[in-house]
Design a protein around this motif. Sequence first.
Motif, PDB file in Angstrom:
ATOM      1  N   THR A  41      -4.557 -23.177  30.960  1.00 11.62           N
ATOM      2  CA  THR A  41      -5.396 -23.146  32.105  1.00 11.62           C
ATOM      3  C   THR A  41      -5.350 -24.647  32.626  1.00 11.62           C
ATOM      4  O   THR A  41      -6.013 -24.753  33.744  1.00 11.62           O
ATOM      5  N   LYS A  45      -5.306 -25.458  36.728  1.00 16.86           N
ATOM      6  CA  LYS A  45      -6.052 -26.279  37.206  1.00 16.86           C
ATOM      7  C   LYS A  45      -5.414 -27.585  38.184  1.00 16.86           C
ATOM      8  O   LYS A  45      -5.688 -27.388  39.068  1.00 16.86           O
ATOM      9  N   GLY A  60     -13.491 -30.531  44.618  1.00 14.40           N
ATOM     10  CA  GLY A  60     -14.242 -29.751  42.934  1.00 14.40           C
ATOM     11  C   GLY A  60     -13.005 -28.987  42.136  1.00 14.40           C
ATOM     12  O   GLY A  60     -13.204 -28.924  40.393  1.00 14.40           O
ATOM     13  N   SER A  61     -12.042 -28.465  42.866  1.00 12.40           N
ATOM     14  CA  SER A  61     -10.758 -28.585  41.886  1.00 12.40           C
ATOM     15  C   SER A  61     -10.058 -29.941  41.460  1.00 12.40           C
ATOM     16  O   SER A  61      -9.673 -29.979  40.158  1.00 12.40           O
ATOM     17  N   ALA A 114     -12.503 -29.737  38.617  1.00 10.27           N
ATOM     18  CA  ALA A 114     -12.557 -28.872  37.317  1.00 10.27           C
ATOM     19  C   ALA A 114     -11.687 -29.491  36.282  1.00 10.27           C
ATOM     20  O   ALA A 114     -11.552 -29.003  34.949  1.00 10.27           O
ATOM     21  N   HIS A 133     -12.480 -32.821  34.014  1.00 10.97           N
ATOM     22  CA  HIS A 133     -13.355 -31.781  33.141  1.00 10.97           C
ATOM     23  C   HIS A 133     -12.957 -31.713  32.060  1.00 10.97           C
ATOM     24  O   HIS A 133     -11.834 -30.810  31.853  1.00 10.97           O
ATOM     25  N   ARG A 158     -13.233 -30.294  28.851  1.00 10.96           N
ATOM     26  CA  ARG A 158     -13.998 -29.529  27.774  1.00 10.96           C
ATOM     27  C   ARG A 158     -13.218 -28.742  26.615  1.00 10.96           C
ATOM     28  O   ARG A 158     -11.909 -27.462  26.900  1.00 10.96           O
TER      29      ARG A 158
END
Length: 79
Positions: A6, A10, A68-69, A72, A75, A77
């Motif tokens: 992931t 990204k 935005g990318s 992301a 971020h 998580r």
Amino acid sequence: MKLRQTKLLKLILFICCTASFLISLKLFWDLGVFCDEFGTSPDEVCGGEFGLFMVWLRMGLLFLATIGSALALLHNREQ
């Protein structure tokens, strides 16, 4: 393993968005230089006000996609 894939996806998305935004920015710069050197307006080169609006819209959307990318990608998580 899935988290690493992931993160890689990204990163690839961020690189593609950034490259597209920089290419669009360079083309817009070249449009301005062309208009200045040949004494024309960006409206005439882009085919009218609608075409110029589409150029600005493309740059704005690419900017938002890049931001935005990046968000992301940064971020964290935990899953």
